[in-house]
Design a protein around this motif. Structure first.
Motif, PDB file in Angstrom:
ATOM      1  N   PRO A  14       1.168  -1.327   0.325  1.00 35.22           N
ATOM      2  CA  PRO A  14       0.098   0.385  -0.289  1.00 35.22           C
ATOM      3  C   PRO A  14       0.760   1.033  -0.194  1.00 35.22           C
ATOM      4  O   PRO A  14       1.454   1.619   0.695  1.00 35.22           O
ATOM      5  N   VAL A  15      -0.041   2.055  -0.586  1.00 27.77           N
ATOM      6  CA  VAL A  15       1.171   3.831  -0.724  1.00 27.77           C
ATOM      7  C   VAL A  15      -0.041   4.353  -0.412  1.00 27.77           C
ATOM      8  O   VAL A  15      -0.955   4.507  -0.972  1.00 27.77           O
ATOM      9  N   LEU A  16       0.352   5.838   0.109  1.00 25.36           N
ATOM     10  CA  LEU A  16      -0.494   6.452   0.635  1.00 25.36           C
ATOM     11  C   LEU A  16       0.282   7.946   0.484  1.00 25.36           C
ATOM     12  O   LEU A  16       1.239   8.104   0.275  1.00 25.36           O
ATOM     13  N   VAL A  17      -0.968   9.006   0.150  1.00 19.43           N
ATOM     14  CA  VAL A  17       0.075   9.468  -1.063  1.00 19.43           C
ATOM     15  C   VAL A  17      -0.607  11.041  -0.247  1.00 19.43           C
ATOM     16  O   VAL A  17      -1.366  11.276  -0.306  1.00 19.43           O
ATOM     17  N   ASP A  18       0.430  11.522   0.322  1.00 20.22           N
ATOM     18  CA  ASP A  18      -0.176  12.995   0.627  1.00 20.22           C
ATOM     19  C   ASP A  18      -0.115  14.547  -0.222  1.00 20.22           C
ATOM     20  O   ASP A  18       1.262  14.673  -0.701  1.00 20.22           O
ATOM     21  N   PHE A  19      -1.156  15.080  -0.725  1.00 18.48           N
ATOM     22  CA  PHE A  19      -1.077  15.836  -1.318  1.00 18.48           C
ATOM     23  C   PHE A  19      -0.942  17.384  -0.627  1.00 18.48           C
ATOM     24  O   PHE A  19      -2.498  17.102   0.289  1.00 18.48           O
ATOM     25  N   TYR A  20      -0.187  18.160  -0.441  1.00 18.84           N
ATOM     26  CA  TYR A  20       0.332  18.566   0.202  1.00 18.84           C
ATOM     27  C   TYR A  20       1.129  20.001  -0.299  1.00 18.84           C
ATOM     28  O   TYR A  20       0.922  20.531  -1.377  1.00 18.84           O
ATOM     29  N   ALA A  21       0.638  21.342  -0.369  1.00 18.96           N
ATOM     30  CA  ALA A  21       1.611  22.270  -0.477  1.00 18.96           C
ATOM     31  C   ALA A  21       2.430  23.293   1.045  1.00 18.96           C
ATOM     32  O   ALA A  21       1.699  23.042   1.816  1.00 18.96           O
ATOM     33  N   ASP A  22       3.417  23.967   0.378  1.00 21.82           N
ATOM     34  CA  ASP A  22       4.228  24.147   1.798  1.00 21.82           C
ATOM     35  C   ASP A  22       3.447  25.437   2.339  1.00 21.82           C
ATOM     36  O   ASP A  22       3.968  25.351   3.479  1.00 21.82           O
ATOM     37  N   TRP A  23       2.803  26.413   1.959  1.00 16.06           N
ATOM     38  CA  TRP A  23       1.833  27.095   1.889  1.00 16.06           C
ATOM     39  C   TRP A  23       0.851  26.904   3.259  1.00 16.06           C
ATOM     40  O   TRP A  23      -0.267  27.615   3.885  1.00 16.06           O
ATOM     41  N   CYS A  24       0.253  25.940   3.036  1.00 15.00           N
ATOM     42  CA  CYS A  24      -1.282  24.978   3.471  1.00 15.00           C
ATOM     43  C   CYS A  24      -0.273  24.708   5.438  1.00 15.00           C
ATOM     44  O   CYS A  24      -0.267  23.580   5.802  1.00 15.00           O
ATOM     45  N   GLY A  25      -1.027  25.833   5.756  1.00 19.22           N
ATOM     46  CA  GLY A  25      -1.606  24.964   7.585  1.00 19.22           C
ATOM     47  C   GLY A  25      -1.810  24.076   7.905  1.00 19.22           C
ATOM     48  O   GLY A  25      -0.798  22.825   9.022  1.00 19.22           O
TER      49      GLY A  25
END
Length: 98
Positions: A14-25
């Motif tokens: 299983p692969v858990l992908v975290d979609f994020y951005a540096d500016w996102c609290g």
């Protein structure tokens, strides 16, 4: 990136992908939770982070409209998606269902 991403999520593991951005609290709040879960799960789970600002085509492909967005893949198939920050306990419960 697309070919490499597809190869990663197509594994049996299983692969858990975290979609994020540096500016996102909320994304920043999730980082230590994901790190802990990855350490506890060891070889049973791979966690990867995808910066939506740098990888827009992949984010669009999976309909990521709000972040953080967690998507669990197994053998290339989406097992579940979860938008927003969640607790370690919630994440562990979601992962235990797969």
């Amino acid at each position: 990136m697309k070919g490499k991403f597809d190869a990663l999520v197509s594994q049996d593991q299983p692969v858990l992908v975290d979609f994020y951005a540096d500016w996102c609290g909320p994304c920043q709040m999730m980082a230590p939770v994901l790190k802990e879960v990855a350490q506890e799960m060891g070889d049973r789970l791979k966690v990867i982070k995808i910066d939506v600002d740098k990888n827009q085509p992949i984010a669009q492909r999976f309909g990521v409209r709000s972040i953080p967005m967690l998507i669990l893949f197994k053998s290339g198939e989406i097992q579940w998606k979860k938008a927003g920050a969640i607790t370690k306990r919630e994440l562990t419960q979601l992962l235990s269902q797969v």
